[in-house]
Design an enzyme around this catalytic site. Structure first.
Site, PDB file in Angstrom:
ATOM      1  N   ASP A  94       0.801  -1.223   0.000  1.00  0.00           N
ATOM      2  CA  ASP A  94       0.000   0.000   0.000  1.00  0.00           C
ATOM      3  C   ASP A  94       0.833   1.271   0.000  1.00  0.00           C
ATOM      4  O   ASP A  94       0.320   2.351   0.257  1.00  0.00           O
ATOM      5  CB  ASP A  94      -0.943  -0.006   1.207  1.00  0.00           C
ATOM      6  N   GLU A  95       2.123   1.148  -0.252  1.00  0.00           N
ATOM      7  CA  GLU A  95       2.959   2.337  -0.263  1.00  0.00           C
ATOM      8  C   GLU A  95       3.874   2.317  -1.470  1.00  0.00           C
ATOM      9  O   GLU A  95       4.332   1.246  -1.873  1.00  0.00           O
ATOM     10  CB  GLU A  95       3.867   2.364   0.974  1.00  0.00           C
TER      11      GLU A  95
END
Lengths: 356, 374
Positions: A94-95
């Site tokens: 998610d990054e």
């Protein structure tokens, strides 16, 4: 993404919204993989054992992780990133780091791009995202933490020095729990403290990382956004239903781990020279044991070495988790200077026994 | 039980088998020599379970008997005694051993001889006769190329293929390979065995300098060497040896012939400047000139030399581990050698320009991939 796994669960299951949620193993065993912001207020953090998390927050709702679902969303989010630039370096599901110096919409401001991307993630996927904007990867990552959740922040070159001097040492990206403890013993509590030490001192204390610490506290981080970051290791692990007391029991569960490891090795098409066994004890202390050969390990080697590593020394206390990892891959730039091996020399004798 | 023996003669015999004794054996009694006396003949056995060595010596003894004697302390004692007859008195109840010499008395604790592991007997054996010179040549020519990789046990020994016309010794570690063939020895039966490196190293150290006959008996699990008054028995490596014939290239037509000593000395000098982990040297053949060079980027070291040679074939640039080349050239007994290449990523062959009678030697070495920064 903010509390990614937990947010996905709250998004998919409205009943969970507004409640303290922990994604991870069950209440008795396991570890919290992600905690919702409601849970964080109670002090629940990721990587905390479920048992402790439950003590801190009795109303905590434990949810089993659904990695397939997270992966699907992760790809959708990445597609949004790629709409703006091809220079996307994923940091986790998610990054990611984005280099938007040149972007596909010729937008003049990174702040604007961050705003747009966050709005699209909210509109198209339904999740809140945070962003950090700065002139290198390290500062961008630090900036992304400033206005979490659902916010963004900029660190300009002018602000960087002052900001970093005031930053608590454990909030530096790349300085983990162990290093920050070490630094605190040296009286380093924030960036300003760190700045007082010479490069020479830091390299003697922290080896190669010393230079990195010396640079980042001065806002220097030259690492480019690398969309093709090579995998450096590959590992699998398993937390047991019940703690394991004997090496012979570890040996029995080893074959499941090996199957999984071999599957991943096949899928990623990697060859490695080092095998590492990771053991997490009942009290959450961790031990790694590893073996390196001066050649690539065959499946048979991995079988034999994994067994050797298990029996290498006796267990200090019951084991809750065992992992196996392969590393020391063949890097393209290291190929020069590699001693070649006779072709098809070992195929018949050693590589045949991989199906059992 | 009591016996008298010359201190120096006993020391000489013990020293020839002492190499088998390990410092931390699986079974503690293996830190001992097994002494067995029968009809005034002392038989001494040392073993590490894989390899055992036995020697015989005449002593003065009135009765027969057995005892296990701590190897290290006995050898040390004998080494430091002036030559003289020494008397061993053994207490059969307590296994205590007393050695008396002109200088004094030394008491040490022995162990029950019956606890010493039984040494295997080679049954249904095939026997091959050779000389210690042949065997010692075969060992010296091959053993350095064996592998240390315990996960591939087959290569930690020397493969011996016996036929009715010749005997072939092969050693390889996957990077290089030596094939040493003798046509002056043969076996009544065709067979292949793998002899562990440790046993061969022990033989190498023990084989007498004068040329004497040696008989080798073997079956599927053990080999038994008999020469002078020494016997050695070793467990064979029960593994499949790699299919080595397949890796010997037949189409290496790029030939370079060069003076062995000149090439060797040059490599030794250049190797000093090579990278400490890869030991990579670069051979660049242009016409009849060979350029040997190395560089260690970590230390900004570099060196290069030029030699003349005879060369037939295209110009080529190929990298090798200098240590491998030096070891191989060291073990070739010829004034000139021929290197045969095909490509920078294919095995190179090293052959002596003229073979000695009855022997045939072939060396094979895989290159090191060259980087192209030069």
């Amino acid at each position: 993404m903010d509390a990614f796994f937990a947010s996905v669960e709250q998004m998919d299951f409205p009943d969970l919204r507004g409640k303290p949620v922990a994604v991870g193993g069950n209440r008795e065993r396991g570890v919290v993989a992600a905690a919702s912001y409601e849970a964080r207020k109670f002090g629940v953090k990721s990587a905390m054992s479920s048992k402790i998390a439950a003590l801190k927050c009795p109303s905590l709702i434990f949810v089993k992780p659904r990695f397939e679902r997270y992966k699907v969303l992760s790809v959708q989010i990445r597609d949004i990133f790629f709409a703006y630039t091809d220079l996307v370096e994923p940091l986790s599901l998610d990054e990611a780091f984005l280099d938007v110096t040149e972007n596909k919409f010729n937008l003049p401001s990174a702040t604007l791009i961050a705003k747009e991307i966050r709005a699209r993630i909210k509109a198209e996927i339904g999740l809140n995202a945070s962003a950090g904007i700065s002139y290198n990867k390290f500062l961008a990552k630090v900036a992304s933490d400033i206005n979490k959740p659902n916010g963004q922040a900029v660190i300009t070159p002018r602000q960087a020095t002052e900001f970093l001097e005031k930053l608590e040492i454990e909030r530096f990206f790349g300085i983990g729990k162990v290093t920050s403890e070490k630094m605190k013993k040296l009286g380093i509590h924030n960036g300003l403290d760190l700045k007082q030490y010479s490069l020479d001192f830091l390299t003697r204390r922290f080896g190669k990382s010393g230079l990195h610490y010396y640079n980042i506290v001065r806002g220097i981080h030259e690492s480019p956004v690398n969309p093709h970051r090579d995998r450096k290791s590959l590992s699998v692990e398993n937390t047991f239903e019940k703690d394991i007391h004997l090496e012979t029991e570890l040996d029995q569960v080893r074959s499941d781990l090996l199957d999984e490891l071999f599957r991943r090795i096949e899928k990623n098409k990697v060859q490695g020279r080092t095998l590492t066994l990771k053991l997490k004890y009942k009290d959450f202390t961790q031990q790694t044991r590893s073996k390196t050969l001066n050649r690539f390990l065959t499946q048979e080697d991995i079988r034999v070495l994994s067994k050797e590593l298990i029996y290498q020394e006796s267990l200090k206390m019951p084991i809750r988790l065992m992992g196996l990892g392969l590393s020391n891959f063949d890097q393209e730039e290291e190929k020069a200077g590699i001693q070649l091996v006779f072709e098809r020399f070992f195929e018949d004798s050693t590589d045949q026994s991989n199906e059992d | 039980m009591k016996f008298i023996v010359s201190s120096s003669s006993l020391l000489k015999h013990l020293s020839s088998i002492n190499g088998v004794v390990t410092t931390n054996p699986v079974v503690p009694i293996l830190e001992n020599f097994l002494f067995e006396i029968k009809d005034s003949k002392l038989t001494v056995t040392a073993s590490d379970l894989q390899t055992s060595m036995i020697t015989e010596i005449d002593v003065e003894a009135k009765e027969d008997g057995n005892i296990a004697v701590p190897a290290k302390i006995l050898i040390e004692t004998l080494k430091n005694l002036p030559e003289q007859p020494v008397t061993f008195s053994i207490d059969k109840e307590t296994y205590s051993i007393e050695i008396s010499s002109d200088n004094g008395r030394y008491k040490l604790a022995g162990e029950n001889a019956t606890d010493f592991p039984k040494i295997p007997v080679v049954t249904n054996a095939t026997t091959v006769d050779m000389s210690t010179e042949v065997l010692s040549n075969a060992i010296n020519n091959t053993i350095f190329a064996t592998s240390n990789d315990e996960l591939r046990p087959a290569m930690t020994g020397v493969y011996v293929n016996l036929s009715d016309t010749n005997v072939t010794f092969v050693a390889t570690d996957g990077h290089r390979l030596i094939r040493y063939r003798r046509v002056d020895i043969a076996s009544p039966e065709a067979a292949s065995i793998i002899i562990p490196r440790k046993a061969l190293n022990l033989l190498k150290a023990t084989l007498p300098s004068e040329n004497v006959p040696i008989a080798v008996d073997f079956n599927n699990s053990n080999a038994y060497f008999r020469f002078s008054n020494i016997k050695m028995i070793c467990r064979l490596i029960d593994e499949r040896f790699p299919d080595y014939e397949n890796v010997i290239p037949l189409d290496n037509n790029n030939d370079m012939t060069i003076d062995r000593m000149e090439f060797l000395s040059s490599l030794r000098r250049i190797a000093i400047y090579a990278n400490k982990t890869t030991h990579q040297v670069r051979l660049k053949l242009t016409g009849s000139e060979l350029q040997i060079s190395a560089e260690d980027l970590d230390f900004s070291n570099e060196a290069n030399e030029r030699l003349s040679c005879e060369h037939e074939g295209e110009d080529i640039e190929i990298g090798f581990n200098a240590k491998f080349l030096v070891e191989m050239l060291n073990n070739i007994n010829a004034k000139e050698i021929t290197l045969k290449f095909s490509a920078p990523n294919r095995a190179g062959l090293i052959l002596p320009s003229d073979m000695k009678e009855n022997e045939d030697i072939l060396m094979l070495v895989m290159p090191v991939m060259l980087s192209n920064y030069v």
